[in-house]
Design an enzyme around this catalytic site. Structure first.
Site, PDB file in Angstrom:
ATOM      1  N   GLN A   1       0.830  -1.200   0.000  1.00  0.00           N
ATOM      2  CA  GLN A   1       0.000   0.000   0.000  1.00  0.00           C
ATOM      3  C   GLN A   1       0.864   1.249   0.000  1.00  0.00           C
ATOM      4  OE1 GLN A   1      -2.331  -0.562   3.603  1.00  0.00           O
ATOM      5  NE2 GLN A   1      -0.533  -1.426   4.582  1.00  0.00           N
TER       6      GLN A   1
ATOM      7  N   ASP B   1      -8.339  -4.555  13.592  1.00  0.00           N
ATOM      8  CA  ASP B   1      -7.982  -3.163  13.321  1.00  0.00           C
ATOM      9  C   ASP B   1      -7.392  -3.105  11.917  1.00  0.00           C
ATOM     10  OD1 ASP B   1      -7.494  -0.473  13.541  1.00  0.00           O
ATOM     11  OD2 ASP B   1      -5.693  -0.700  14.773  1.00  0.00           O
TER      12      ASP B   1
END
Length: 341
Positions: free
Chosen positions: A59, A183
């Protein structure tokens, strides 16, 4: 997708080169961050500087110093957390689940690379082991270097940091956990982890790793009146297919420009009273929460009629072949800035 670029106000909304350059009369100059929330809505705020911009194997990573929210972390062009209000997100993610568990000793975090989730978990006196499993070593190393607020958490001997895919790690580990915390980055098309929101993942991998009275909690994306149907309602419905008791809750997070949602699930009851919630905070947590307490959690889990109706009537079950995504995709572009770095 988030963009950074130079902004100059020109008149009262003149369109130049296909982009709206001015919103009002007069001049406004500087560097601004802009995130596209949907095709017809963008969220923008002023920057002091761009502290870092780079990419990992998985990413794009940016750290911005913003005027309204302090330092903000972006992954794939989506704002993940802001210095000024990250405590809202992380207290809501962590404390309801750990407080509902009778004695949370061992915790597994899926994702959580910035360290804030681990920080909040490690405030619980009963916790003796936290496994934080994030697939992206560069994000973790970056956050360890840049986010001073979590340095103590990263150095806590109770924390075991693992760089791996959460699915593979949970499959390979023999032990059970009292609480598993999701998360994860938002489910965006082309992103690294939308498969970790599926029924098969919850049913075949997460639930078997939960011990007696075990609780799973996950962030569940935007939960506002206009955005809850993107993924929040289907994550809730998907977990209802796997666990006996499921609680959805949401609060407004200023830097996200929306209400945000979480879903907590267990085969054990999830019905602490306000008084018991607050008593456990006093007895079981080091320090004082800034945001969450018993009354706040009751408020957060009291959803509006619009959202409640959608959750009650939702039929979509999240799967790899039938996935839903929030707006955006797995890449970010950083446009030329007028700031000197």
């Amino acid at each position: 997708m988030g963009n950074v670029g130079e902004y100059h106000g020109v008149g009262n909304g003149e369109v130049m080169d296909g982009k709206l350059k001015g919103l009002m009369s007069g001049q406004r100059k500087g560097c601004w961050y802009e995130e596209e929330i949907d095709d017809h809505l963008k969220w923008s705020f002023a920057l002091n500087s761009i502290l870092h911009s780079g990419s990992s194997e998985y990413q794009d990573i940016q750290l911005l110093d913003t005027k309204p929210f302090g330092k903000v972390l972006l992954l794939d062009g989506k704002l993940q957390s802001a210095e000024s209000d990250e405590f809202i997100y992380h207290e809501c993610l962590v404390h309801p689940a750990l407080l509902h568990h009778p004695e949370p000793k061992s915790i597994f975090i899926m994702g959580g690379g910035e360290g804030s989730t681990a920080r909040e978990i490690l405030r619980h006196k009963a916790v003796n082991k936290v496994v934080m499993c994030d697939i992206d070593k560069e994000v973790v190393d970056f956050c360890k270097s840049y986010l001073d607020v979590n340095k103590e958490a990263f150095s806590d001997p109770r924390l075991e940091l693992v760089i791996n895919d959460a699915r593979a790690e949970l499959l390979d580990r023999p032990e059970m956990f009292d609480v598993i915390v999701g998360d994860l980055a938002d489910p965006i098309e082309g992103g690294p982890c939308y498969q970790l929101y599926t029924k098969s993942f919850y049913e075949q991998i997460v639930k078997p790793r939960l011990g007696y009275s075990g609780i799973f909690v996950t962030q569940a994306g935007p939960a506002g009146v206009f955005t809850h149907a993107q993924v929040f309602s289907c994550i809730y419905n998907t977990l209802k297919q796997v666990f006996k008791n499921v609680v959805a809750y949401s609060v407004h997070i200023p830097s996200f420009a929306d209400t945000w949602g979480w879903v907590m699930a267990s085969d054990s009851p999830l019905n602490l009273s306000v008084q018991d919630f607050d008593r456990r905070i006093r007895q079981r947590i080091y320090g004082e929460n800034q945001y969450i307490d018993g009354e706040t959690f009751v408020s957060a889990s009291t959803l509006s009629k619009t959202v409640r109706r959608k959750l009650n009537n939702e039929t979509h079950v999240y799967s790899e072949d039938n996935a839903k995504f929030i707006h955006g995709h797995g890449s970010a572009n950083m446009h030329k800035s007028s700031l000197i770095l």
